[in-house]
Motif scaffolding. Sequence first.
Motif, PDB file in Angstrom:
ATOM      1  N   TYR A  93     -19.878  -7.555  15.539  1.00  0.00           N
ATOM      2  CA  TYR A  93     -18.921  -6.733  14.796  1.00  0.00           C
ATOM      3  C   TYR A  93     -19.210  -5.251  15.030  1.00  0.00           C
ATOM      4  CZ  TYR A  93     -16.824  -4.317  10.838  1.00  0.00           C
ATOM      5  OH  TYR A  93     -16.132  -3.435  10.060  1.00  0.00           O
ATOM      6  N   LYS A  94     -20.462  -4.868  14.979  1.00  0.00           N
ATOM      7  CA  LYS A  94     -20.808  -3.464  15.191  1.00  0.00           C
ATOM      8  C   LYS A  94     -20.449  -2.996  16.596  1.00  0.00           C
ATOM      9  CE  LYS A  94     -24.631  -3.537  11.864  1.00  0.00           C
ATOM     10  NZ  LYS A  94     -26.091  -3.356  11.679  1.00  0.00           N
ATOM     11  N   GLU A  95     -20.636  -3.871  17.553  1.00  0.00           N
ATOM     12  CA  GLU A  95     -20.309  -3.517  18.932  1.00  0.00           C
ATOM     13  C   GLU A  95     -18.795  -3.335  19.112  1.00  0.00           C
ATOM     14  OE1 GLU A  95     -20.796  -2.498  22.830  1.00  0.00           O
ATOM     15  OE2 GLU A  95     -22.351  -2.759  21.287  1.00  0.00           O
ATOM     16  N   ASN A  96     -17.999  -4.243  18.553  1.00  0.00           N
ATOM     17  CA  ASN A  96     -16.544  -4.123  18.659  1.00  0.00           C
ATOM     18  C   ASN A  96     -16.031  -2.881  17.936  1.00  0.00           C
ATOM     19  OD1 ASN A  96     -16.533  -6.536  20.071  1.00  0.00           O
ATOM     20  ND2 ASN A  96     -16.064  -7.768  18.256  1.00  0.00           N
ATOM     21  N   LEU A  97     -16.621  -2.575  16.783  1.00  0.00           N
ATOM     22  CA  LEU A  97     -16.197  -1.401  16.032  1.00  0.00           C
ATOM     23  C   LEU A  97     -16.562  -0.116  16.770  1.00  0.00           C
ATOM     24  CD1 LEU A  97     -14.891  -0.481  13.391  1.00  0.00           C
ATOM     25  CD2 LEU A  97     -17.175  -0.427  12.360  1.00  0.00           C
ATOM     26  N   ARG A  98     -17.712  -0.092  17.388  1.00  0.00           N
ATOM     27  CA  ARG A  98     -18.133   1.081  18.153  1.00  0.00           C
ATOM     28  C   ARG A  98     -17.211   1.308  19.350  1.00  0.00           C
ATOM     29  NH1 ARG A  98     -22.551  -0.743  19.728  1.00  0.00           N
ATOM     30  NH2 ARG A  98     -23.651  -0.386  17.751  1.00  0.00           N
ATOM     31  N   GLU A  99     -16.776   0.248  19.965  1.00  0.00           N
ATOM     32  CA  GLU A  99     -15.885   0.367  21.114  1.00  0.00           C
ATOM     33  C   GLU A  99     -14.524   0.925  20.719  1.00  0.00           C
ATOM     34  OE1 GLU A  99     -13.892  -2.561  24.515  1.00  0.00           O
ATOM     35  OE2 GLU A  99     -15.580  -3.250  23.280  1.00  0.00           O
ATOM     36  N   ILE A 100     -13.995   0.476  19.568  1.00  0.00           N
ATOM     37  CA  ILE A 100     -12.705   0.987  19.103  1.00  0.00           C
ATOM     38  C   ILE A 100     -12.821   2.456  18.717  1.00  0.00           C
ATOM     39  CG2 ILE A 100     -11.016   0.791  17.236  1.00  0.00           C
ATOM     40  CD1 ILE A 100     -11.370  -2.186  17.316  1.00  0.00           C
ATOM     41  N   LYS A 101     -13.914   2.841  18.092  1.00  0.00           N
ATOM     42  CA  LYS A 101     -14.103   4.244  17.701  1.00  0.00           C
ATOM     43  C   LYS A 101     -14.165   5.155  18.920  1.00  0.00           C
ATOM     44  CE  LYS A 101     -16.412   3.597  13.241  1.00  0.00           C
ATOM     45  NZ  LYS A 101     -17.660   3.830  12.462  1.00  0.00           N
ATOM     46  N   GLU A 102     -14.793   4.688  19.974  1.00  0.00           N
ATOM     47  CA  GLU A 102     -14.876   5.505  21.193  1.00  0.00           C
ATOM     48  C   GLU A 102     -13.494   5.704  21.818  1.00  0.00           C
ATOM     49  OE1 GLU A 102     -17.620   3.549  23.704  1.00  0.00           O
ATOM     50  OE2 GLU A 102     -19.405   4.142  22.536  1.00  0.00           O
ATOM     51  N   ASN A 103     -12.630   4.682  21.706  1.00  0.00           N
ATOM     52  CA  ASN A 103     -11.300   4.802  22.308  1.00  0.00           C
ATOM     53  C   ASN A 103     -10.366   5.690  21.487  1.00  0.00           C
ATOM     54  OD1 ASN A 103     -12.116   3.039  24.340  1.00  0.00           O
ATOM     55  ND2 ASN A 103     -11.389   1.231  23.223  1.00  0.00           N
ATOM     56  N   LEU A 104     -10.593   5.768  20.186  1.00  0.00           N
ATOM     57  CA  LEU A 104      -9.695   6.524  19.304  1.00  0.00           C
ATOM     58  C   LEU A 104     -10.297   7.832  18.817  1.00  0.00           C
ATOM     59  CD1 LEU A 104      -8.419   3.556  17.077  1.00  0.00           C
ATOM     60  CD2 LEU A 104      -7.386   4.455  19.178  1.00  0.00           C
ATOM     61  N   HIS A 105     -11.491   8.161  19.254  1.00  0.00           N
ATOM     62  CA  HIS A 105     -12.202   9.316  18.695  1.00  0.00           C
ATOM     63  C   HIS A 105     -11.508  10.639  19.036  1.00  0.00           C
ATOM     64  CE1 HIS A 105     -15.415  11.847  17.260  1.00  0.00           C
ATOM     65  NE2 HIS A 105     -15.516  12.412  18.451  1.00  0.00           N
TER      66      HIS A 105
END
Length: 310
Positions: A93-105
């Motif tokens: 879950y943490k890995e998927n959330l980190r990936e989405i944050k990087e794309n939308l940051h």
Amino acid sequence: MSASMDHTVFKGFDEQHLSFSITRLNQMNGGITSGDSGGIMEVQVNLQPIENPTKDRGASAISRKKRKLCNSISIWKYKNPEYSKVKERSEQYKENLREIKENLHNLSPLELIEKLMSYVIYDHILKETVCYASSYRNKCEFALCIDELKTFIGILLFSGYHKVPSERDYWSSEEDLGVPIIQKVMSRNRFQLLKSIIHFCKNDEAKDNTHDRGFKIRSLLSLVKDSFQQFGVFEECISVDEMIVKYYGHNPLKQFMRGKPIRFGYKLWGLCGVSGYSYSFDLYCGKSSVDDGNDDLLLGTKVVLMVEAV
């Protein structure tokens, strides 16, 4: 026996009956005075009016009904929500959330909205609106582009927090009413025309959706839900609850909920996580008349099964 308002005279009573009569008189309110002469006995009774106990009980019962539990008026106050402790989130879950944050940051607020309101949604609204205008409103030369549709939706969002007495006042020439930012992007007649013909599905679908009162926006809700789910990372702890969209107009889908901060509006069932992100939602249209195989289940069970089918 002879009686008057202040005196009661007993004649021809023997000793037993006279004793019984005096005992009954002693139970009344007032004093009793007897003479020493035999034969005729005169009893003086001070009569006092006795209130009707039945009437008193009725009055007290009525007063109890009219009595309020609390004379103060309830006042809604803002309070920070208190959340219960949740379990530690998994590494996946943490890995998927980190990936989405990087794309939308690095995206701006406008770009984030366009991510949720994708091109597919605008294209769907555009096609259905043009089809309705040409088929049902006899406007064969009607034309609409996606940029103009975005402008129209932007005006609707703007009117949500910038209020004026009337919709026409946004284009007013008065200094204290007119809004130049709206007057520059779209004329009043064009806005009202789009508002009268905007559509999200074909009217021919009404024959196949007689059981669904919200069929006209069902396809739009499905596209918006798909757009929300592409950025949602499912959490371990989720919640199913109702949401309300404030609305005071006339519509059969409008609900009334007594005792709520927002009493009138459209009710939706939502599936949300601990972070507050909504993964799925559905419009409540009242009791369903279609046989979905869950007639023996309670409403809460039906809602959970419906919103979790994502």
